[in-house]
Design a protein around this motif. Structure first.
Motif, PDB file in Angstrom:
ATOM      1  N   VAL A  66       0.906  -1.357  -0.155  1.00 13.68           N
ATOM      2  CA  VAL A  66      -0.112  -0.089  -0.118  1.00 13.68           C
ATOM      3  C   VAL A  66       0.807   1.409   0.053  1.00 13.68           C
ATOM      4  CG1 VAL A  66      -1.734   1.305   1.268  1.00 13.68           C
ATOM      5  CG2 VAL A  66      -1.661  -0.937   1.313  1.00 13.68           C
ATOM      6  N   VAL A  69       2.432   2.894   3.232  1.00 14.55           N
ATOM      7  CA  VAL A  69       2.565   2.062   4.149  1.00 14.55           C
ATOM      8  C   VAL A  69       3.970   1.172   3.593  1.00 14.55           C
ATOM      9  CG1 VAL A  69       1.649   0.033   5.347  1.00 14.55           C
ATOM     10  CG2 VAL A  69       0.064   1.877   4.656  1.00 14.55           C
ATOM     11  N   HIS A  70       4.055   0.711   2.717  1.00  9.53           N
ATOM     12  CA  HIS A  70       4.880  -0.359   2.113  1.00  9.53           C
ATOM     13  C   HIS A  70       5.876   0.704   1.379  1.00  9.53           C
ATOM     14  CE1 HIS A  70       1.754  -3.102   3.144  1.00  9.53           C
ATOM     15  NE2 HIS A  70       2.538  -3.820   3.632  1.00  9.53           N
ATOM     16  N   ASP A 230       9.007  -9.935   8.106  1.00 11.00           N
ATOM     17  CA  ASP A 230       8.435  -9.313   9.031  1.00 11.00           C
ATOM     18  C   ASP A 230       9.554  -8.948  10.132  1.00 11.00           C
ATOM     19  OD1 ASP A 230       5.666  -9.431   8.258  1.00 11.00           O
ATOM     20  OD2 ASP A 230       5.447 -11.274   9.269  1.00 11.00           O
ATOM     21  N   HIS A 238       7.421 -17.843  13.944  1.00 12.29           N
ATOM     22  CA  HIS A 238       6.417 -18.495  13.049  1.00 12.29           C
ATOM     23  C   HIS A 238       6.788 -19.885  12.949  1.00 12.29           C
ATOM     24  CE1 HIS A 238       4.270 -14.913  12.299  1.00 12.29           C
ATOM     25  NE2 HIS A 238       5.225 -14.463  11.412  1.00 12.29           N
ATOM     26  N   TRP A 323       7.062  -7.131  13.040  1.00 12.93           N
ATOM     27  CA  TRP A 323       6.014  -6.138  12.401  1.00 12.93           C
ATOM     28  C   TRP A 323       4.712  -6.855  12.250  1.00 12.93           C
ATOM     29  CZ3 TRP A 323       5.932  -1.054  10.859  1.00 12.93           C
ATOM     30  CH2 TRP A 323       4.886  -0.866   9.814  1.00 12.93           C
ATOM     31  N   ASP A 324       3.713  -5.908  12.791  1.00 15.11           N
ATOM     32  CA  ASP A 324       2.288  -6.458  12.482  1.00 15.11           C
ATOM     33  C   ASP A 324       1.465  -5.303  11.813  1.00 15.11           C
ATOM     34  OD1 ASP A 324      -0.630  -6.802  13.021  1.00 15.11           O
ATOM     35  OD2 ASP A 324       0.133  -8.511  13.979  1.00 15.11           O
ATOM     36  N   HIS A 325       0.859  -5.366  10.748  1.00 18.69           N
ATOM     37  CA  HIS A 325       0.596  -4.307  10.225  1.00 18.69           C
ATOM     38  C   HIS A 325      -0.450  -3.530  10.783  1.00 18.69           C
ATOM     39  CE1 HIS A 325       2.494  -4.160   6.404  1.00 18.69           C
ATOM     40  NE2 HIS A 325       2.427  -5.458   6.347  1.00 18.69           N
ATOM     41  N   PHE A 326      -1.026  -4.037  11.763  1.00 20.64           N
ATOM     42  CA  PHE A 326      -2.262  -3.216  12.457  1.00 20.64           C
ATOM     43  C   PHE A 326      -2.214  -2.949  13.977  1.00 20.64           C
ATOM     44  CE2 PHE A 326      -3.994  -5.317   8.730  1.00 20.64           C
ATOM     45  CZ  PHE A 326      -4.487  -4.202   8.113  1.00 20.64           C
ATOM     46  N   VAL A 327      -1.233  -3.727  14.651  1.00 19.20           N
ATOM     47  CA  VAL A 327      -0.897  -3.736  16.205  1.00 19.20           C
ATOM     48  C   VAL A 327       0.156  -2.773  16.340  1.00 19.20           C
ATOM     49  CG1 VAL A 327      -0.718  -4.600  18.295  1.00 19.20           C
ATOM     50  CG2 VAL A 327      -2.112  -5.815  16.889  1.00 19.20           C
TER      51      VAL A 327
END
Lengths: 328, 328
Positions: A66, A69-70, A230, A238, A323-327
């Protein structure tokens, strides 16, 4: 002395936007003259493409980028953004032990986006895909207030088993191929308003994933593998959770490049933090039952115990692991 | 009488947004408990999915839907939007003569998007994919001011040749499977602030493409085929240009449903215009060397001559023939 041209009229400028040439004009513009690889059995221009999947399976993944963002259009040239969007996906294919064959591109953008910007994006997507023998086989474009680039990559395992995140076993060696921390250092530099050092800024703009290391690791018996997008610790997390095993990273095994050390000193940042938590370089991390193949660096071990990623035997205390895109 | 609950606190409401549960929380939420078809060899949760492509080829396409352009959250429920996004892609796969196997979903949306909205989107994507035996095998979510949904569909030709847009020959019959004009009538109703008649509003919200008619046409020897997404004349125009032949549509062969006739009368619109130029119902149009198979309706012929689409032997004079996302 360069010939001085009059500035283009407003009308002429408007003619160079997506609104002027339209969806089909754009598709003609970005597909004309492209040479498809042999795996593209039917390329763009129909309802769907047809791509070879010679062993009867296809590997597929999607990544969304986006604007703001990116990437930022004032930080990166359009072709660099295209390369980056392609690389993020192609690296995911490599991380399964597969070879990329094709990209499909979903683009949403404002109608007044200059055609040159979109042609640049397409050039970058093609260049990065071409570097691994893949083609851009299809896509779609739609009007949107925000520029969003959603890329899907396809790939072939050529008869091999996919290397998932779930196969790491206690006693395995953890190894790394490619760079970590460079894109994060580049972001730190750009965020402070600088445009150099060039090496790290370039790393932020266009990652250089070690694509060939993915199939190489699969052939060498890798038990688990992941694309580091991330941050190294977050992505090893992960693997740890999927495998039900603990991972201990040896920080001394991560050689800190002199360049990152210098920049860290200038900005007051421990460069190790960039290596451990910075995403977007798209290195590959994998686990092996024995020594990793050439080009891979041992950086830790898989051990018994509850899933966790430790650094030198302790939880990492330097900040969020990734990295978490929303938190936030 | 329903029990009256106190309104949720601001804090509790915030907990139900993407920002609160994060990218990984969302992925857990929308993937938990889903049953994958047998073609999904490795589903979501790794760097990439692995999907069966049993005849050594995979059919692939991407379609982008943007909030406010392709759907409105105040016109459609989230699961309807998910169904529509899936249908747009699955119909493209069918239009090649293929059977869909998998979807991948690129989602860009604001951090304050309610989790319920996203769960609804996922439910709709799963429901529509499931209706044709496909699974949702992967995706990505990123933060964006605008909600953008980019869906990629994969499919299998099961050993058949792909039916492209380029094979129509003079003398072929042009035939249609599925509905046209319904979604356009629904849009016309919604745009005037009405919520009924339900049948056309539902058609705008969730198309019902005749998926099985795609492989059926391929088996019956269709020479060209296309998904009607931009409008019948516009999409036949693609066939005409790709095939280098002229298409003549017989308007009398297009039966105008009584419902559309009534709505057209109420709104002062010739309903034939919706049938000829309305997209989004995702009917299939195909050409056949002889009579089309059962379920297909003959609507015209392929003739010699410069590429063009005529209606009853003349250029269509009722307005623009279809939809371009950027040229108005």
């Amino acid at each position: 002395m360069p010939i001085s041209l009059p500035p283009p009229s407003e009308e002429a400028e408007a003619e160079n936007t997506l609104a002027a040439i339209g969806e089909f004009g754009l598709i003609d513009r970005v597909t004309a003259g492209r040479v498809q690889p042999a795996t593209t059995l039917l390329g763009p221009g129909d309802d769907a493409a047809v791509v070879a999947a010679s062993d009867g399976r296809v590997v597929a993944c999607t990544d969304v980028l986006v604007a703001g963002v990116h990437f930022r259009l004032d930080w990166s040239a359009p072709d660099q953004i295209g390369r980056k969007a392609a690389a993020a996906n192609l690296a995911d294919i490599a991380a399964m032990g597969a070879v990329p064959t094709a990209l499909l591109v979903g683009l949403a953008c404002p109608a007044d986006t200059p055609v040159e910007t979109l042609a640049g994006l397409a050039d970058g997507l093609w260049a990065e895909a071409g570097s691994v023998g893949a083609g851009v086989v299809g896509g779609d474009v739609a009007s949107s207030p925000t520029l969003v680039l959603s890329v899907t990559a396809l790939g072939s395992l050529d008869g091999r088993e996919a290397v998932t995140r779930a196969g790491a076993r206690p006693g395995d060696v953890v190894a790394l191929a490619g760079r970590v921390g460079w894109a994060a250092a580049g972001w730190a530099v750009l965020a402070r308003g600088f445009r150099s050092p060039v090496a790290v800024v370039a790393a932020h703009r266009v990652p250089e994933p070690p694509y060939a290391a993915g199939p190489q690791a699969a052939k060498a018996g890798a038990t688990a593998m992941i694309d580091v997008s991330d941050g190294l610790l977050a992505d090893l997390g992960h693997v740890s959770r999927a495998s039900g095993a603990r991972i201990d990273v040896r920080s001394g095994a991560l050689e800190i490049p002199a360049r990152l050390r210098d920049i860290g000193r200038a900005l007051g940042v421990d460069p190790l933090h960039w290596l451990l938590t910075g995403g977007e370089d798209h290195a590959l991390a994998a686990t092996f039952p024995g020594s990793p193949p050439e080009g891979w660096t041992e950086i830790g071990v898989v051990t018994d115990g509850e899933p966790a990623v430790l650094v030198d035997g302790r939880p990492y205390a330097g900040g969020p692991a990734g990295w978490d895109h929303f938190v936030r």
